[in-house]
Design a protein around this motif. Structure first.
Motif, PDB file in Angstrom:
ATOM      1  N   ASP A 178     -22.514   7.728 -23.196  1.00  0.00           N
ATOM      2  CA  ASP A 178     -21.842   6.475 -22.837  1.00  0.00           C
ATOM      3  C   ASP A 178     -22.908   5.382 -22.836  1.00  0.00           C
ATOM      4  O   ASP A 178     -23.736   5.307 -21.920  1.00  0.00           O
ATOM      5  CB  ASP A 178     -21.200   6.617 -21.454  1.00  0.00           C
ATOM      6  CG  ASP A 178     -20.511   5.353 -20.975  1.00  0.00           C
ATOM      7  OD1 ASP A 178     -20.917   4.237 -21.378  1.00  0.00           O
ATOM      8  OD2 ASP A 178     -19.569   5.477 -20.174  1.00  0.00           O
ATOM      9  N   ASP A 221     -20.053  13.075 -21.239  1.00  0.00           N
ATOM     10  CA  ASP A 221     -19.300  11.852 -20.953  1.00  0.00           C
ATOM     11  C   ASP A 221     -20.175  10.733 -20.389  1.00  0.00           C
ATOM     12  O   ASP A 221     -19.817   9.555 -20.502  1.00  0.00           O
ATOM     13  CB  ASP A 221     -18.113  12.136 -20.035  1.00  0.00           C
ATOM     14  CG  ASP A 221     -18.509  12.687 -18.678  1.00  0.00           C
ATOM     15  OD1 ASP A 221     -19.522  13.408 -18.592  1.00  0.00           O
ATOM     16  OD2 ASP A 221     -17.797  12.401 -17.696  1.00  0.00           O
ATOM     17  N   THR A 222     -21.315  11.053 -19.807  1.00  0.00           N
ATOM     18  CA  THR A 222     -22.229  10.012 -19.333  1.00  0.00           C
ATOM     19  C   THR A 222     -23.424   9.858 -20.275  1.00  0.00           C
ATOM     20  O   THR A 222     -23.853   8.747 -20.563  1.00  0.00           O
ATOM     21  CB  THR A 222     -22.706  10.287 -17.897  1.00  0.00           C
ATOM     22  OG1 THR A 222     -23.085  11.659 -17.771  1.00  0.00           O
ATOM     23  CG2 THR A 222     -21.615   9.982 -16.892  1.00  0.00           C
TER      24      THR A 222
END
Length: 120
Positions: A27, A23-24
């Motif tokens: 991103d 998720d990071t």
């Protein structure tokens, strides 16, 4: 080398672990803010990656065990830290020693990363 303040070491550990969380890691906005303008990486395969290469990576499954094993963060000089650890995949193959150089220009940014395969 000098000891980092405990809170700085914890911040760097969280930031390093964020590189292992889909998720990071995938991103683009987060990575753009975290990677230094002159970021460079030498991957486990020996391939080199630029900042642009890293920002262009497509999302994939990340196989890693937390917490990162043997994590250490020390100051090389003022506003520069060396992070080292061993990355251990949950599935058990592809263990690697890792090192990162983080620079602080008001906010920590990843300047360099290298992975070295190991049998450990």
């Amino acid at each position: 080398m000098m000891e980092l303040a405990h809170d700085e070491a914890l911040t760097l550990q969280a930031m390093e672990e964020a590189m292992w969380r889909a998720d990071t890691r995938f991103d683009a906005r987060y990575m753009d803010a975290v990677l230094a303008e002159n970021f460079h990486e030498v991957g486990q395969s020996g391939r080199t990656y630029t900042r642009e290469d890293t920002l262009a990576l497509r999302g994939i499954e990340i196989d890693i065990t937390f917490p990162l094993r043997d994590f250490s963060a020390v100051a090389i000089c003022e506003d520069v830290a060396l992070v080292t650890y061993t990355a251990v995949p949950e599935r058990g193959r592809g263990v690697s020693h890792r090192s990162s150089v983080w620079v602080n220009d008001g906010r920590w940014k990843l300047r360099f990363h290298q992975a070295t395969p190991t049998d450990a």
